[in-house]
Design a protein around this motif. Structure first.
Motif, PDB file in Angstrom:
ATOM      1  N   LYS A   1      67.178  86.130  35.818  1.00 14.12           N
ATOM      2  CA  LYS A   1      66.296  84.988  35.561  1.00 14.12           C
ATOM      3  C   LYS A   1      65.509  84.684  36.833  1.00 14.12           C
ATOM      4  O   LYS A   1      65.354  83.536  37.263  1.00 14.12           O
ATOM      5  CB  LYS A   1      67.110  83.768  35.122  1.00 14.12           C
ATOM      6  CG  LYS A   1      66.281  82.646  34.511  1.00 14.12           C
ATOM      7  CD  LYS A   1      65.633  83.033  33.199  1.00 14.12           C
ATOM      8  CE  LYS A   1      64.868  81.844  32.609  1.00 14.12           C
ATOM      9  NZ  LYS A   1      64.124  82.209  31.372  1.00 14.12           N
TER      10      LYS A   1
ATOM     11  N   ASP B   1      68.483  84.820  41.987  1.00  9.47           N
ATOM     12  CA  ASP B   1      68.288  85.971  41.108  1.00  9.47           C
ATOM     13  C   ASP B   1      67.285  86.946  41.704  1.00  9.47           C
ATOM     14  O   ASP B   1      67.339  88.151  41.428  1.00  9.47           O
ATOM     15  CB  ASP B   1      67.821  85.513  39.729  1.00  9.47           C
ATOM     16  CG  ASP B   1      68.961  84.946  38.897  1.00  9.47           C
ATOM     17  OD1 ASP B   1      69.923  84.424  39.503  1.00  9.47           O
ATOM     18  OD2 ASP B   1      68.907  85.013  37.657  1.00  9.47           O
TER      19      ASP B   1
ATOM     20  N   VAL C   1      66.783  87.447  31.151  1.00  7.70           N
ATOM     21  CA  VAL C   1      68.005  87.358  30.345  1.00  7.70           C
ATOM     22  C   VAL C   1      67.738  86.838  28.933  1.00  7.70           C
ATOM     23  O   VAL C   1      68.339  87.342  27.962  1.00  7.70           O
ATOM     24  CB  VAL C   1      69.079  86.519  31.060  1.00  7.70           C
ATOM     25  CG1 VAL C   1      68.639  85.073  31.273  1.00  7.70           C
ATOM     26  CG2 VAL C   1      70.404  86.575  30.303  1.00  7.70           C
ATOM     27  N   ASP C   2      66.874  85.849  28.765  1.00  8.02           N
ATOM     28  CA  ASP C   2      66.622  85.334  27.420  1.00  8.02           C
ATOM     29  C   ASP C   2      65.914  86.363  26.555  1.00  8.02           C
ATOM     30  O   ASP C   2      66.248  86.539  25.372  1.00  8.02           O
ATOM     31  CB  ASP C   2      65.860  84.007  27.460  1.00  8.02           C
ATOM     32  CG  ASP C   2      64.721  83.997  28.472  1.00  8.02           C
ATOM     33  OD1 ASP C   2      64.754  84.798  29.411  1.00  8.02           O
ATOM     34  OD2 ASP C   2      63.797  83.177  28.323  1.00  8.02           O
TER      35      ASP C   2
ATOM     36  N   CYS D   1      68.467  88.998  25.492  1.00  9.49           N
ATOM     37  CA  CYS D   1      69.322  88.564  24.382  1.00  9.49           C
ATOM     38  C   CYS D   1      68.596  88.721  23.046  1.00  9.49           C
ATOM     39  O   CYS D   1      69.191  89.159  22.052  1.00  9.49           O
ATOM     40  CB  CYS D   1      69.748  87.115  24.590  1.00  9.49           C
ATOM     41  SG  CYS D   1      70.939  86.879  25.920  1.00  9.49           S
TER      42      CYS D   1
ATOM     43  N   LEU E   1      74.408  92.990  35.224  1.00  5.51           N
ATOM     44  CA  LEU E   1      74.216  91.544  35.207  1.00  5.51           C
ATOM     45  C   LEU E   1      75.036  90.824  36.267  1.00  5.51           C
ATOM     46  O   LEU E   1      76.097  91.301  36.682  1.00  5.51           O
ATOM     47  CB  LEU E   1      74.603  90.958  33.840  1.00  5.51           C
ATOM     48  CG  LEU E   1      73.932  91.520  32.601  1.00  5.51           C
ATOM     49  CD1 LEU E   1      74.827  92.530  31.913  1.00  5.51           C
ATOM     50  CD2 LEU E   1      73.575  90.410  31.628  1.00  5.51           C
TER      51      LEU E   1
ATOM     52  N   TYR F   1      75.732  85.517  33.443  1.00  9.39           N
ATOM     53  CA  TYR F   1      74.972  86.208  32.399  1.00  9.39           C
ATOM     54  C   TYR F   1      75.825  87.324  31.773  1.00  9.39           C
ATOM     55  O   TYR F   1      75.795  87.542  30.574  1.00  9.39           O
ATOM     56  CB  TYR F   1      73.693  86.827  32.958  1.00  9.39           C
ATOM     57  CG  TYR F   1      72.769  85.888  33.693  1.00  9.39           C
ATOM     58  CD1 TYR F   1      72.663  84.543  33.340  1.00  9.39           C
ATOM     59  CD2 TYR F   1      71.985  86.347  34.736  1.00  9.39           C
ATOM     60  CE1 TYR F   1      71.813  83.692  34.018  1.00  9.39           C
ATOM     61  CE2 TYR F   1      71.120  85.503  35.423  1.00  9.39           C
ATOM     62  CZ  TYR F   1      71.040  84.172  35.066  1.00  9.39           C
ATOM     63  OH  TYR F   1      70.192  83.339  35.749  1.00  9.39           O
TER      64      TYR F   1
END
Length: 349
Positions: A187, A195, A219-220, A223, A238, A242
């Motif tokens: 992120k 990050d 990350v979003d 997913c 990761l 996460y």
């Protein structure tokens, strides 16, 4: 699910040829599924001298501490363990013993191979990916305090050292297991320092592995793509938090946490564990799914150097799931833990 030993083994070995391994049965259904894993290891012909130790809720009841000195001494001696699920209370109680053991023994790499099995109804087919999770820092460093009533601060710790070694682990694993790509998940668009630091390390490490394609995903977005097209992923790299979340998401793609093994590796040892919960509602009923525990046991067997026997265990699990004549209720069957284990052992012959 080829998970060849990613680091040098250091497990103690007895004069009789048996390997010394710490056994942590765990809480809830832990003792039942770990007993199944022990039976399969024995059937595979791997000689192990088990040193049984309590941890978590069981240890709290017996010794007044969730991590007795005897447990730590055993792990220092054997440097390897097979562990069932441990109770972790939400918002209260003692700190997670899983986190404590990983930090105490610097088991910096959490590995979760995740793949589809024929015979297990899931939303996707042909999922075959591996989650590599940094295991010692991030928000799981446990540095938090109350600033004032109603305000709590948690500190996210990311270091170049930890980021570099987990990146190397991921690329080494990919090379040894003939994987094609490593995707760093982050992120860094928001947490530009923490990050951002994590993300810079795999970029540098990737240059030393030209045969492995390097990718990055926020990350979003990762997913979302995992639940629409998981086949595009191979090895996922990761940070700790996460990785914890995404690895469980990945398990949902292949039938749940009862179908996924787990291992925690350090430079001088490893703990192999079930990744599901303690399931107290079915504890003692002999109906818990033993697959995750047995797959974790296969990773342990492989770590000890018995690659062909580990492959035999996995093939037997696949055959049993494909036949569907002896599967536990969570998989749509009526078999008990022990009868499903019997079927897996028969399939090994």
């Amino acid at each position: 699910m080829n998970s060849k030993r990613p680091i040098k083994k250091t497990a103690a070995r007895r004069k009789n040829g048996a390997h010394a391994v710490t056994l942590i049965p765990g809480d809830g259904i832990g003792p039942e599924v770990i007993a199944a894993a022990m039976r399969v290891i024995e059937a595979a012909g791997v000689a192990i001298e088990w040193d049984r130790q309590a941890a978590g809720a069981e240890a709290m009841r017996r010794f007044g501490t969730p991590a007795p000195d005897a447990l730590v001494k055993s792990l220092k001696r054997t440097r390897i363990a097979l562990k069932g699920p441990l109770e972790t209370r939400v918002g209260e109680g003692y700190r997670s013993i899983n986190v404590y053991l990983r930090k105490t023994f610097d088991l910096y790499a959490n590995l979760r191979p995740t793949r589809s099995f024929r015979g297990v109804p899931t939303p996707f087919r042909n999922v075959d990916l591996v989650v590599v999770r940094e295991n010692t820092e991030d928000l799981y460093a446990g540095i938090e305090h109350q600033i004032t009533p109603g305000v709590v601060e948690s500190v996210k710790v990311i270091t170049a050292h930890a980021s570099r070694r987990i990146a190397r682990f991921a690329f080494e694993y990919a090379m040894r297991n003939r994987r094609k790509s490593v995707t760093a998940i982050h992120k860094a668009n928001i947490m530009k320092l923490s990050d951002g630091l994590f993300l810079r390390t795999p970029r540098a490490v990737a240059r030393h592995y030209p045969r492995i394609e390097y990718r990055e995903q926020i990350v979003d977005a990762a997913c979302m793509r995992l639940v629409t097209n998981p086949q595009r992923f191979d090895v996922l790299l990761l940070e700790n938090l996460y990785g914890d979340i995404v690895s469980d998401l990945c398990a949902g793609l292949v039938g749940g946490l009862g179908m996924v093994p787990g291992a925690n590796y350090g430079e001088r040892g490893a703990i192999f564990e079930t990744v599901h919960g303690t399931a107290p509602d079915i504890a003692g009923k002999n109906i818990g799914n033993p697959v995750a525990a047995i797959l974790s046991a296969a990773m342990l067997v492989e770590y000890l150097g018995y690659n062909s026997r580990a492959a035999k265990i996995r093939s037997a699990i696949e055959a049993t799931l494909r036949a569907r004549r002896a599967v536990t209720p969570d998989l749509g069957g009526k078999a008990s833990t022990s009868s499903m284990t019997d079927a897996i052992i028969r399939a090994m012959r």
